[in-house]
Scaffold this motif. Structure first.
Motif, mmCIF file in Angstrom:
data_model
loop_
_atom_site.group_PDB
_atom_site.id
_atom_site.type_symbol
_atom_site.label_atom_id
_atom_site.label_comp_id
_atom_site.label_asym_id
_atom_site.label_seq_id
_atom_site.Cartn_x
_atom_site.Cartn_y
_atom_site.Cartn_z
ATOM 1 N N LEU A 7 0.901 -1.157 0.000
ATOM 2 C CA LEU A 7 0.000 0.000 0.000
ATOM 3 C C LEU A 7 0.936 1.203 0.000
ATOM 4 N N GLY A 8 1.446 1.539 -1.175
ATOM 5 C CA GLY A 8 2.546 2.492 -1.250
ATOM 6 C C GLY A 8 3.842 1.796 -0.859
ATOM 7 N N ASP A 9 4.853 2.595 -0.454
ATOM 8 C CA ASP A 9 6.144 1.976 -0.119
ATOM 9 C C ASP A 9 6.416 1.966 1.376
ATOM 10 N N ARG A 10 5.395 2.305 2.184
ATOM 11 C CA ARG A 10 5.609 2.269 3.634
ATOM 12 C C ARG A 10 4.496 1.541 4.359
ATOM 13 N N VAL A 39 -3.835 -0.918 11.215
ATOM 14 C CA VAL A 39 -5.256 -0.578 11.056
ATOM 15 C C VAL A 39 -5.988 -1.820 10.577
ATOM 16 N N THR A 41 -9.754 -3.348 9.500
ATOM 17 C CA THR A 41 -11.160 -3.113 9.178
ATOM 18 C C THR A 41 -11.856 -4.468 9.134
ATOM 19 N N ALA A 46 -3.883 -3.647 7.766
ATOM 20 C CA ALA A 46 -2.721 -2.964 7.199
ATOM 21 C C ALA A 46 -1.676 -2.752 8.280
ATOM 22 N N TYR A 48 1.992 -0.526 8.934
ATOM 23 C CA TYR A 48 2.682 0.669 8.455
ATOM 24 C C TYR A 48 4.063 0.728 9.069
ATOM 25 N N GLY A 117 -12.387 4.086 12.775
ATOM 26 C CA GLY A 117 -12.003 4.860 11.598
ATOM 27 C C GLY A 117 -12.949 6.020 11.422
ATOM 28 N N PHE A 118 -12.896 6.669 10.264
ATOM 29 C CA PHE A 118 -13.698 7.847 9.937
ATOM 30 C C PHE A 118 -13.238 9.058 10.724
ATOM 31 N N LEU B 159 2.848 4.346 -6.967
ATOM 32 C CA LEU B 159 2.814 2.889 -7.090
ATOM 33 C C LEU B 159 1.352 2.491 -7.262
ATOM 34 N N ASP B 163 -6.655 -1.117 -5.650
ATOM 35 C CA ASP B 163 -7.830 -1.184 -6.525
ATOM 36 C C ASP B 163 -7.526 -0.701 -7.940
ATOM 37 N N PRO B 213 -8.164 0.065 5.135
ATOM 38 C CA PRO B 213 -7.158 0.940 5.760
ATOM 39 C C PRO B 213 -6.587 1.915 4.734
ATOM 40 N N MET B 214 -6.366 3.132 5.150
ATOM 41 C CA MET B 214 -5.845 4.177 4.264
ATOM 42 C C MET B 214 -4.434 4.570 4.689
ATOM 43 N N VAL B 215 -3.780 5.335 3.818
ATOM 44 C CA VAL B 215 -2.403 5.742 4.089
ATOM 45 C C VAL B 215 -2.204 7.137 3.498
ATOM 46 N N THR B 236 -8.405 7.282 8.920
ATOM 47 C CA THR B 236 -7.550 6.093 8.850
ATOM 48 C C THR B 236 -8.165 4.986 7.999
ATOM 49 N N VAL B 245 -0.804 5.057 -4.949
ATOM 50 C CA VAL B 245 -0.272 5.691 -3.745
ATOM 51 C C VAL B 245 1.022 6.402 -4.134
ATOM 52 N N LEU B 246 1.129 7.663 -3.741
ATOM 53 C CA LEU B 246 2.381 8.407 -3.991
ATOM 54 C C LEU B 246 3.524 7.735 -3.233
ATOM 55 N N VAL B 247 4.705 7.698 -3.837
ATOM 56 C CA VAL B 247 5.847 7.154 -3.100
ATOM 57 C C VAL B 247 6.196 8.134 -1.977
ATOM 58 N N SER B 248 6.708 7.606 -0.875
ATOM 59 C CA SER B 248 6.920 8.458 0.301
ATOM 60 C C SER B 248 7.913 9.582 -0.007
ATOM 61 N N GLU B 249 8.871 9.311 -0.875
ATOM 62 C CA GLU B 249 9.869 10.327 -1.200
ATOM 63 C C GLU B 249 9.246 11.566 -1.860
ATOM 64 N N LEU B 274 12.742 -7.429 -0.041
ATOM 65 C CA LEU B 274 13.833 -7.946 0.776
ATOM 66 C C LEU B 274 14.063 -9.409 0.420
#
Lengths: 199, 277
Positions: A7-10, A39, A41, A46, A48, A117-118, B159, B163, B213-215, B236, B245-249, B274
Motif C-alpha cells: 500500500l505504497g512503499d511504507r 489498522v 477493518t 494494514a 505501516y 475509523g472515519f 505505485l 484497486d 485501511p488508508m495511508v 484512517t 499511492v504516492l511514493v513516500s519520497e 527484501l
C-alpha cells in the motif's frame, strides 16, 4: 504467495479471512519488528512502517491459527442513550416498525467494535439487528453534533466530534466520553457495547 | 517569552512531525503537510526539527513581545527585537515559521501538532487566530545543517494501489491525464482536477467494498472520478477505491504544490523486495 500487498512503499495490506478475531490479528501484527501502526477493518489489515512483509505474513498466520475465539480482555461498555434523534421517525418508517420497536431492537443486543475509523475514536459497532438495516441517508448532513448515535447498513456508532455525517441519527449518548486526550479512543477493537435507555 | 499574532488569513496551525502509532484508534499520523519545510524552518531557527512550528496556508504577521529568533522554510534566520513585526505575505505555497526554543504547546497523545478533526493538540486544538499569544519554549539548540527543500518539478511518482485494476485502463488511465491541484484542499486531502477516472463495468456493478485501511498519499477515487490525495490528517479508513499511492519520497513535493499547479503522475519502479533469508 503473500497475503500482504504493498500500500505504497511504507505500508502493506492483506485481506482477512472471515472468522478471524480482529483483536488477535491486531495483537500479533503490532509485534512485527518495524511496525509503527496497524489498522484493521472488517475485511482487511494494514501494517505501516519500514518492515519485512514476510514477518507480517507470519504474524498474521499465527493470528489466524488462534481462530475466532474472543480475547478475554475485551471491555464491556454500557452506554445510556436518549433516543431522541431526528431520524428516528424515518428509520421506523423505513423498517416498518414503531419507534419504540426500533429503540427496543437497538438497545436489546450486545455489539462489538468491528473497526475504528472515519474520525478519531469513531467505532463501528455491529452487527445491527437485521430488521434495522437501512442504507445511509441519501444526502449526508453537513453538521452532526458530538455524541449523536447514528446507524447505517449493519452498523451503529457514536460520533465523538461534531462533523459531517451520513448515518441516520436516532439518539445521543448521555454522560459518555468517546475520546480523551490522555488515552485516545474509549472503544477499542473487539470491545463490547450495550445501549441502555436513559430514563 | 511570547509572540502576538497580529493578522492572519487562510489556515494557520501549530504543527510538528506528527503523532505516529495511534492509527488503530482512528487517529491519523498528522504533522506538517511538508515535513521537510517544517524541519528547514526549525533548523534555520537552530531548533531540533521535531519542535513545533507554525504552518501557514495563507498569510501571517506576528509581533515579538520579547527578543526572538525566527527561522523560515527558505532557510533564513531573523532576529526580532521586542515590538518588532515579521510579515509573511499572502502566498499560494505552504510556509513554516519556527521560533528559537519552539512553540510551547502541550504534548497531546505524543505530538504537539493540531489535529483539527479531533480539536486536539496545537493551540487549544484550533486554527490560530488574530490576537493569539504564543508561548515560546526552551528547546535546546540544534546546529544540524539545513535539509533540502522538496523538489518543485511536477513529476511525481506513484505505485499501483490495491484497486488499480478496478479502473478502466488501470494505473495508465491515471498517469495519462495531466492533473492540477484543485481548490478543494485541506489537511485531510487534496483534490486533483483535470480528468475523470472510471470504474470497469465489473467493478461498478459490484456492491461497494467495505472500508479499507488508508495511508498518507493514497489516491482515493470518489464517484466523481476526481482523485483525492490523502493528507496527514486523513481518516484512517475509507470506502473509496485506491487507484495509486504516492511514493513516500514525493509526499513533501506533492503537498508543497500550490493550488492549480500541474501534477504529472508517473509509475515508480517497485522497490526491490527484501531477499528471503
Amino acid at each position: 504467495v503473500s497475503r500482504f500487498a504493498p500500500l505504497g512503499d511504507r505500508a502493506f495490506v492483506a485481506a482477512l479471512p472471515e472468522e478471524t478475531n480482529a483483536r488477535t490479528v491486531y495483537r500479533h501484527l503490532r509485534q512485527v519488528p518495524g511496525v509503527v501502526d496497524v489498522v484493521i477493518t472488517e475485511s482487511r489489515a494494514a501494517v505501516y512502517g519500514n518492515l519485512d512483509p514476510m514477518l507480517a505474513e507470519a504474524a498474521l498466520e499465527r493470528a489466524i491459527a488462534e481462530g475466532p475465539k474472543a480475547d478475554q480482555d475485551a471491555t464491556l461498555h454500557v452506554i445510556r442513550v436518549q433516543y431522541d434523534g431526528e431520524d428516528l421517525p424515518d428509520v421506523a418508517r423505513m423498517c416498518g416498525l414503531s419507534q419504540s420497536e426500533v429503540i427496543a431492537l437497538h438497545s436489546g443486543r450486545t455489539y462489538s467494535v468491528r473497526m475504528l475509523g472515519f474520525q478519531p475514536g469513531f467505532a463501528y459497532l455491529g452487527p445491527l439487528a437485521p430488521a434495522l438495516v437501512a442504507p445511509r441517508r441519501a444526502t449526508p448532513r453537513v453538521r452532526v453534533s458530538a455524541l449523536s448515535i447514528g446507524m447505517a447498513a449493519h452498523y451503529t456508532g457514536i460520533y465523538p466530534f461534531e462533523s459531517s455525517g451520513g448515518w441516520h441519527l436516532i439518539g445521543h449518548a448521555v454522560d459518555f466520553t468517546p475520546f480523551n486526550v490522555l488515552h485516545g479512543a474509549t472503544f477499542l477493537l473487539g470491545d463490547h457495547v450495550q445501549f441502555q435507555v436513559a430514563s | 517569552v511570547t509572540l502576538l499574532l497580529t493578522s492572519l488569513s487562510g489556515l494557520c496551525t501549530v504543527q510538528d512531525l506528527g503523532r505516529p502509532g495511534l492509527m488503530h484508534m482512528g487517529i491519523p499520523g498528522g504533522g506538517a503537510l511538508v515535513p521537510e519545510l517544517c524541519a528547514r524552518a526549525n533548523l534555520a531557527a537552530r531548533n531540533d526539527p521535531s519542535q513545533a512550528a507554525i504552518e501557514v496556508l495563507g498569510a501571517l504577521s506576528l509581533r515579538a513581545q520579547s527578543h526572538l529568533t525566527l527561522g523560515t522554510d527558505d532557510g533564513h534566520t531573523r532576529e526580532l527585537h521586542p515590538g518588532e513585526t515579521f510579515v509573511l505575505p499572502p502566498s499560494p505555497h505552504v510556509h513554516y515559521v519556527a521560533v528559537r526554543g519552539g512553540i510551547s504547546v502541550p504534548v497531546v497523545l505524543g505530538g504537539r501538532g493540531t489535529l483539527l478533526v479531533a480539536r486536539l493538540g496545537g493551540h487549544h486544538g484550533r486554527p490560530l487566530a488574530k490576537g493569539d499569544v504564543l508561548e515560546i519554549g526552551k528547546g535546546s539548540p540544534c546546529t544540524a545543517p539545513l535539509p533540502e527543500a522538496p523538489h518543485t518539478t511536477s513529476m511525481l511518482h506513484v505505485l499501483p494501489g490495491p484497486d488499480a485494476a478496478s479502473f478502466e485502463g488501470g494505473l495508465a488511465a491515471l498517469t495519462r491525464i495531466s492533473w492540477r491541484i484543485g481548490l478543494r484542499r485541506d489537511r485531510t486531502g487534496v483534490q486533483l482536477v483535470g480528468g475523470h477516472l472510471h470504474r470497469t463495468l465489473a467493478a461498478s456493478t459490484q456492491p461497494p467494498p467495505s472500508s479499507a485501511p488508508m495511508v498518507r498519499g493514497a489516491l482515493q477515487v470518489p464517484p466523481s472520478g476526481e482523485p483525492i490525495v490523502l493528507g496527514p490528517d486523513h481518516p484512517t479508513t475509507g470506502g473509496y477505491p485506491v487507484i495509486a499511492v504516492l511514493v513516500s519520497e514525493d509526499l513533501g513535493a506533492f503537498f508543497a504544490r500550490p493550488t492549480h499547479a500541474h501534477v504529472a503522475l508517473t509509475q515508480a519502479l517497485p522497490a526491490q523486495p527484501l531477499p528471503r533469508p
